[in-house]
Design a protein around this motif. Sequence first.
Motif, PDB file in Angstrom:
ATOM      1  N   MET A   1       0.731  -1.014  -0.177  1.00 14.73           N
ATOM      2  CA  MET A   1      -0.166  -0.059   0.055  1.00 14.73           C
ATOM      3  C   MET A   1       0.905   1.229   0.099  1.00 14.73           C
ATOM      4  O   MET A   1       0.556   2.139  -0.752  1.00 14.73           O
ATOM      5  CB  MET A   1      -0.929  -0.123   1.188  1.00 14.73           C
ATOM      6  N   ARG A  60     -10.028   4.286  -3.229  1.00 16.83           N
ATOM      7  CA  ARG A  60      -9.337   3.388  -4.012  1.00 16.83           C
ATOM      8  C   ARG A  60      -9.713   3.206  -5.414  1.00 16.83           C
ATOM      9  O   ARG A  60      -9.036   2.795  -6.221  1.00 16.83           O
ATOM     10  CB  ARG A  60      -9.787   1.967  -2.992  1.00 16.83           C
ATOM     11  N   VAL A  99      -2.903  -1.229  -4.629  1.00 21.16           N
ATOM     12  CA  VAL A  99      -4.290  -0.829  -3.696  1.00 21.16           C
ATOM     13  C   VAL A  99      -5.229  -2.137  -3.576  1.00 21.16           C
ATOM     14  O   VAL A  99      -5.744  -2.196  -2.969  1.00 21.16           O
ATOM     15  CB  VAL A  99      -4.838   0.421  -4.571  1.00 21.16           C
ATOM     16  N   SER A 104      -3.378  -4.752   1.243  1.00 19.32           N
ATOM     17  CA  SER A 104      -3.700  -3.520   1.212  1.00 19.32           C
ATOM     18  C   SER A 104      -5.438  -3.514   1.534  1.00 19.32           C
ATOM     19  O   SER A 104      -5.844  -2.547   2.346  1.00 19.32           O
ATOM     20  CB  SER A 104      -3.766  -3.047  -0.452  1.00 19.32           C
TER      21      SER A 104
END
Length: 112
Positions: A1, A60, A99, A104
């Motif tokens: 991340m 996101r 992501v 993550s």
Amino acid sequence: MTLAVIATVGLALFTLVMAVLSLASGHGRFSGGVALALVLWGLLVGVMGVFLYRGAWWARGSVVAAGLLHVFAFGQFALDGSPWAWLGAAAGLVSAVGVVLPTSTAWLRSIG
């Protein structure tokens, strides 16, 4: 991340630098229009990267979409023979894939 956020913010900063260079190129209103579009895109991508770093799960999708757009945009330049464009394409890939990794996702759920 962390790498995804760094790549996202890095691409945003690169876009802002390109906006300044476009404005300084001296092509009148056309350069101003391109610079404005680049500033807006750079700010949008940068803000989404910062929100994602702060744990905003809703950022996101925007980060993934921007990362994929960067992969395709820089990838086209890379295929035309620009070796530095591979760096931008790789950063976009790191941004998009980093992501959506399970770690993550778990991190976003743990802080959200």
